[in-house]
Design a protein around this motif. Structure first.
Motif, PDB file in Angstrom:
ATOM      1  N   GLY A 175       0.560  -1.234  -0.038  1.00 45.14           N
ATOM      2  CA  GLY A 175      -0.070   0.131   0.061  1.00 45.14           C
ATOM      3  C   GLY A 175       0.723   1.130   0.053  1.00 45.14           C
ATOM      4  N   ALA A 176       2.045   1.270   0.534  1.00 42.56           N
ATOM      5  CA  ALA A 176       2.826   2.336   0.301  1.00 42.56           C
ATOM      6  C   ALA A 176       3.531   2.532  -0.850  1.00 42.56           C
ATOM      7  CB  ALA A 176       3.909   2.473   1.573  1.00 42.56           C
ATOM      8  N   VAL A 204       5.614  11.020   2.935  1.00 47.96           N
ATOM      9  CA  VAL A 204       4.458  11.546   2.461  1.00 47.96           C
ATOM     10  C   VAL A 204       3.442  11.047   3.370  1.00 47.96           C
ATOM     11  CG1 VAL A 204       2.787  11.406   0.742  1.00 47.96           C
ATOM     12  CG2 VAL A 204       5.072  11.673  -0.198  1.00 47.96           C
ATOM     13  N   VAL A 205       2.803  11.973   4.132  1.00 47.34           N
ATOM     14  CA  VAL A 205       1.772  11.588   5.216  1.00 47.34           C
ATOM     15  C   VAL A 205       0.316  11.876   4.629  1.00 47.34           C
ATOM     16  CG1 VAL A 205       3.512  11.729   6.883  1.00 47.34           C
ATOM     17  CG2 VAL A 205       2.111  13.682   6.341  1.00 47.34           C
ATOM     18  N   ASP A 206      -0.737  11.115   5.106  1.00 51.80           N
ATOM     19  CA  ASP A 206      -2.034  11.345   4.664  1.00 51.80           C
ATOM     20  C   ASP A 206      -2.400  11.967   6.265  1.00 51.80           C
ATOM     21  OD1 ASP A 206      -4.762  11.414   4.639  1.00 51.80           O
ATOM     22  OD2 ASP A 206      -4.793   9.241   4.065  1.00 51.80           O
ATOM     23  N   THR A 207      -3.070  13.192   6.115  1.00 53.51           N
ATOM     24  CA  THR A 207      -3.351  14.208   7.074  1.00 53.51           C
ATOM     25  C   THR A 207      -4.739  13.886   7.649  1.00 53.51           C
ATOM     26  OG1 THR A 207      -3.930  16.028   5.948  1.00 53.51           O
ATOM     27  CG2 THR A 207      -1.713  15.642   6.609  1.00 53.51           C
ATOM     28  N   ALA A 208      -5.696  12.929   7.021  1.00 58.28           N
ATOM     29  CA  ALA A 208      -7.144  12.930   7.273  1.00 58.28           C
ATOM     30  C   ALA A 208      -7.512  12.746   8.607  1.00 58.28           C
ATOM     31  CB  ALA A 208      -7.630  12.035   6.121  1.00 58.28           C
ATOM     32  N   GLY A 209      -6.524  11.844   9.538  1.00 58.28           N
ATOM     33  CA  GLY A 209      -7.020  11.753  10.826  1.00 58.28           C
ATOM     34  C   GLY A 209      -6.452  12.851  11.803  1.00 58.28           C
ATOM     35  N   TYR A 210      -6.211  13.722  11.220  1.00 60.35           N
ATOM     36  CA  TYR A 210      -5.723  14.775  12.114  1.00 60.35           C
ATOM     37  C   TYR A 210      -6.203  16.132  11.782  1.00 60.35           C
ATOM     38  CZ  TYR A 210      -2.286  16.809  15.615  1.00 60.35           C
ATOM     39  OH  TYR A 210      -1.682  17.553  16.593  1.00 60.35           O
ATOM     40  N   ALA A 268       7.137  -0.632   2.574  1.00 63.67           N
ATOM     41  CA  ALA A 268       6.165  -1.142   1.949  1.00 63.67           C
ATOM     42  C   ALA A 268       5.004  -1.116   2.358  1.00 63.67           C
ATOM     43  CB  ALA A 268       6.863  -2.575   1.478  1.00 63.67           C
ATOM     44  N   ALA A 269       4.590  -0.642   3.374  1.00 68.23           N
ATOM     45  CA  ALA A 269       3.328  -0.572   4.009  1.00 68.23           C
ATOM     46  C   ALA A 269       3.120   0.545   4.727  1.00 68.23           C
ATOM     47  CB  ALA A 269       2.983  -1.890   5.045  1.00 68.23           C
ATOM     48  N   PRO A 270       1.810   1.254   4.775  1.00 72.70           N
ATOM     49  CA  PRO A 270       1.803   2.570   5.338  1.00 72.70           C
ATOM     50  C   PRO A 270       1.887   2.360   7.142  1.00 72.70           C
ATOM     51  CG  PRO A 270      -0.059   2.178   4.076  1.00 72.70           C
ATOM     52  CD  PRO A 270       0.751   0.853   3.869  1.00 72.70           C
ATOM     53  N   VAL A 271       2.319   3.381   7.727  1.00 79.69           N
ATOM     54  CA  VAL A 271       2.323   3.402   9.301  1.00 79.69           C
ATOM     55  C   VAL A 271       1.795   4.463   9.934  1.00 79.69           C
ATOM     56  CG1 VAL A 271       4.118   3.923  10.906  1.00 79.69           C
ATOM     57  CG2 VAL A 271       4.576   2.276   9.144  1.00 79.69           C
ATOM     58  N   ASP A 272       0.936   4.343  10.705  1.00 89.89           N
ATOM     59  CA  ASP A 272       0.259   5.279  11.559  1.00 89.89           C
ATOM     60  C   ASP A 272       1.147   5.984  12.695  1.00 89.89           C
ATOM     61  OD1 ASP A 272      -2.161   4.851  10.207  1.00 89.89           O
ATOM     62  OD2 ASP A 272      -2.974   3.379  11.723  1.00 89.89           O
ATOM     63  N   VAL A 273       0.671   7.233  12.756  1.00 90.60           N
ATOM     64  CA  VAL A 273       1.612   8.204  13.599  1.00 90.60           C
ATOM     65  C   VAL A 273       0.582   8.842  14.687  1.00 90.60           C
ATOM     66  CG1 VAL A 273       3.179   9.884  14.247  1.00 90.60           C
ATOM     67  CG2 VAL A 273       3.223   8.809  11.824  1.00 90.60           C
ATOM     68  N   TRP A 275      -0.838  10.725  17.673  1.00 91.43           N
ATOM     69  CA  TRP A 275      -0.071  11.635  18.597  1.00 91.43           C
ATOM     70  C   TRP A 275      -0.846  11.507  19.939  1.00 91.43           C
ATOM     71  CZ3 TRP A 275       3.823  13.048  16.138  1.00 91.43           C
ATOM     72  CH2 TRP A 275       3.595  13.606  14.686  1.00 91.43           C
ATOM     73  N   ARG A 276      -0.244  11.984  21.096  1.00 88.01           N
ATOM     74  CA  ARG A 276      -0.649  11.828  22.334  1.00 88.01           C
ATOM     75  C   ARG A 276      -1.903  12.706  22.613  1.00 88.01           C
ATOM     76  NH1 ARG A 276       3.409  12.965  27.300  1.00 88.01           N
ATOM     77  NH2 ARG A 276       4.096  11.157  26.613  1.00 88.01           N
ATOM     78  N   ASP A 277      -2.046  13.841  22.010  1.00 92.68           N
ATOM     79  CA  ASP A 277      -3.194  14.546  22.028  1.00 92.68           C
ATOM     80  C   ASP A 277      -4.322  14.631  21.310  1.00 92.68           C
ATOM     81  OD1 ASP A 277      -1.963  15.411  19.793  1.00 92.68           O
ATOM     82  OD2 ASP A 277      -1.974  17.763  20.235  1.00 92.68           O
ATOM     83  N   GLY A 278      -4.209  13.514  20.544  1.00 91.36           N
ATOM     84  CA  GLY A 278      -5.270  12.890  19.962  1.00 91.36           C
ATOM     85  C   GLY A 278      -5.021  13.085  18.104  1.00 91.36           C
ATOM     86  N   GLY A 279      -5.927  12.167  17.741  1.00 94.12           N
ATOM     87  CA  GLY A 279      -5.619  12.386  15.982  1.00 94.12           C
ATOM     88  C   GLY A 279      -4.406  11.619  15.635  1.00 94.12           C
ATOM     89  N   LYS A 280      -4.242  11.287  14.332  1.00 97.36           N
ATOM     90  CA  LYS A 280      -3.059  10.664  13.697  1.00 97.36           C
ATOM     91  C   LYS A 280      -2.865  10.952  12.242  1.00 97.36           C
ATOM     92  CE  LYS A 280      -5.540   6.687  11.689  1.00 97.36           C
ATOM     93  NZ  LYS A 280      -5.607   5.390  11.642  1.00 97.36           N
ATOM     94  N   ILE A 281      -1.765  10.729  11.834  1.00 98.95           N
ATOM     95  CA  ILE A 281      -1.203  11.011  10.448  1.00 98.95           C
ATOM     96  C   ILE A 281      -0.838   9.791  10.017  1.00 98.95           C
ATOM     97  CG2 ILE A 281      -1.107  13.561  10.389  1.00 98.95           C
ATOM     98  CD1 ILE A 281       2.268  12.811  10.633  1.00 98.95           C
ATOM     99  N   THR A 282      -0.925   9.356   8.786  1.00 99.42           N
ATOM    100  CA  THR A 282      -0.325   8.156   8.272  1.00 99.42           C
ATOM    101  C   THR A 282       0.886   8.286   7.412  1.00 99.42           C
ATOM    102  OG1 THR A 282      -2.375   7.322   8.814  1.00 99.42           O
ATOM    103  CG2 THR A 282      -0.940   5.891   7.194  1.00 99.42           C
ATOM    104  N   ILE A 283       2.028   7.721   7.301  1.00102.59           N
ATOM    105  CA  ILE A 283       2.872   7.572   6.427  1.00102.59           C
ATOM    106  C   ILE A 283       2.413   6.939   5.410  1.00102.59           C
ATOM    107  CG2 ILE A 283       5.436   7.391   5.880  1.00102.59           C
ATOM    108  CD1 ILE A 283       6.131   7.757   8.938  1.00102.59           C
ATOM    109  N   VAL A 284       2.564   7.252   4.087  1.00101.24           N
ATOM    110  CA  VAL A 284       1.953   6.519   3.060  1.00101.24           C
ATOM    111  C   VAL A 284       3.020   6.170   2.120  1.00101.24           C
ATOM    112  CG1 VAL A 284      -0.446   6.823   3.230  1.00101.24           C
ATOM    113  CG2 VAL A 284       1.099   8.481   1.901  1.00101.24           C
TER     114      VAL A 284
END
Length: 289
Positions: A175-176, A204-210, A268-273, A275-284
């Protein structure tokens, strides 16, 4: 029969010219420091293979007479994918699977052939998709003929290589993938309903979750790729580690750990990041020029 290194150096330079005349990219890398003349070390590639810096996907052959005589080895001819390829793990996996039947036939055809020192092997090293060692001939010219014959075999894999590259760039096995800056600016700019992908430290990060959690709001996120935001003062130059927008403490540590996981997984695969204060970004993926 003597095998002077200088003879191989000259013949490799001539071979490089022949590949260029046939429409291939051909680059030489010196084996010995301080040499003005290119040594007998050749990379052959296509423009899409990313071997401009001699660290991408390429066909490779080289001769170092003194070293090989000492080791009792022969000149190797190989298909390599080195660390400069942003999807190296994906390419190694998919291409090895793709070429294995073909290379197996080559190995059968070469059985007992005195021109082969060590037969075809798939996956001999982290960067070797497949390789063979030819035997030194009675003359340098005979040796070069054997090298050329194996390179011609590898050239027949060009179509398969291109298809594997396309598969990896579109998501590969996990997927990455790699993104161009043009692609990010046009397709992932957050405008007109398009998703927004930011670039941080080359990832490259997908910011949708943050986008609902970021303290600065969506506008701040959408400025990530702006020249004024990054420490390089160029587009896509944002960094969690450097510049005016560098983050400290837990944020930086969390980001660094996620990047390490992404690299450890071969990108080779996305990784979620998360954050302690809530939300996430994903390395894609990663940015490629």
């Amino acid at each position: 029969m003597a095998h002077p290194q200088d003879a191989y150096d000259e013949m490799f330079a001539a071979m490089a010219d022949r590949f260029r005349a046939a429409g291939w990219e051909a680059r030489q890398e010196p084996l010995r420091a301080g040499r003005a003349v290119p040594d007998a070390y050749l990379h052959v590639s296509r423009p899409a293979w990313g071997d401009e810096k001699l660290n991408g996907i390429h066909l490779e052959a080289w001769v170092d007479v003194a070293r090989m005589k000492k080791q009792g080895s022969g000149p190797p001819v190989s298909l390599h994918c080195e660390g400069g390829c942003p999807f190296q793990t994906c390419f190694m996996q998919l291409c090895s699977e793709r070429v294995r039947p073909v290379v197996g036939r080559w190995a059968q055809e070469d059985g007992g052939d005195a021109a082969v020192h060590k037969g075809w092997v798939v996956g001999a090293s982290k960067c070797s998709v497949c390789e063979v060692q030819v035997a030194f001939g009675a003359t340098p010219q005979e040796t070069m003929g054997r090298i050329a014959a194996q390179l011609e075999r590898l050239q027949t894999l060009a179509g398969a290589i291109d298809e594997v590259i396309a598969a990896c760039q579109e998501g590969g096995a996990g997927g990455a993938r790699a993104f161009t800056k043009t692609e990010l600016a046009e397709k992932y700019n957050g405008q007109g309903g398009k998703p927004f992908y930011g670039v941080a430290d080359g990832y490259v990060v997908d910011t949708a979750g943050y986008e609902d959690e970021h303290p600065g709001g969506l506008a701040k996120i959408l400025s990530t790729n702006d020249p004024a935001t990054g420490y390089t003062r160029q587009a896509f130059g944002f960094s969690f580690f450097k510049g005016a927008n560098a983050h400290m403490g837990d944020t930086q540590q969390t980001w660094a750990a996620a990047c390490k996981r992404f690299e450890k997984g071969g990108c080779a695969a996305p990784v979620d990041v998360e954050w302690r204060d809530g939300g996430k970004i994903t390395i894609v993926g990663k940015v490629r020029d």
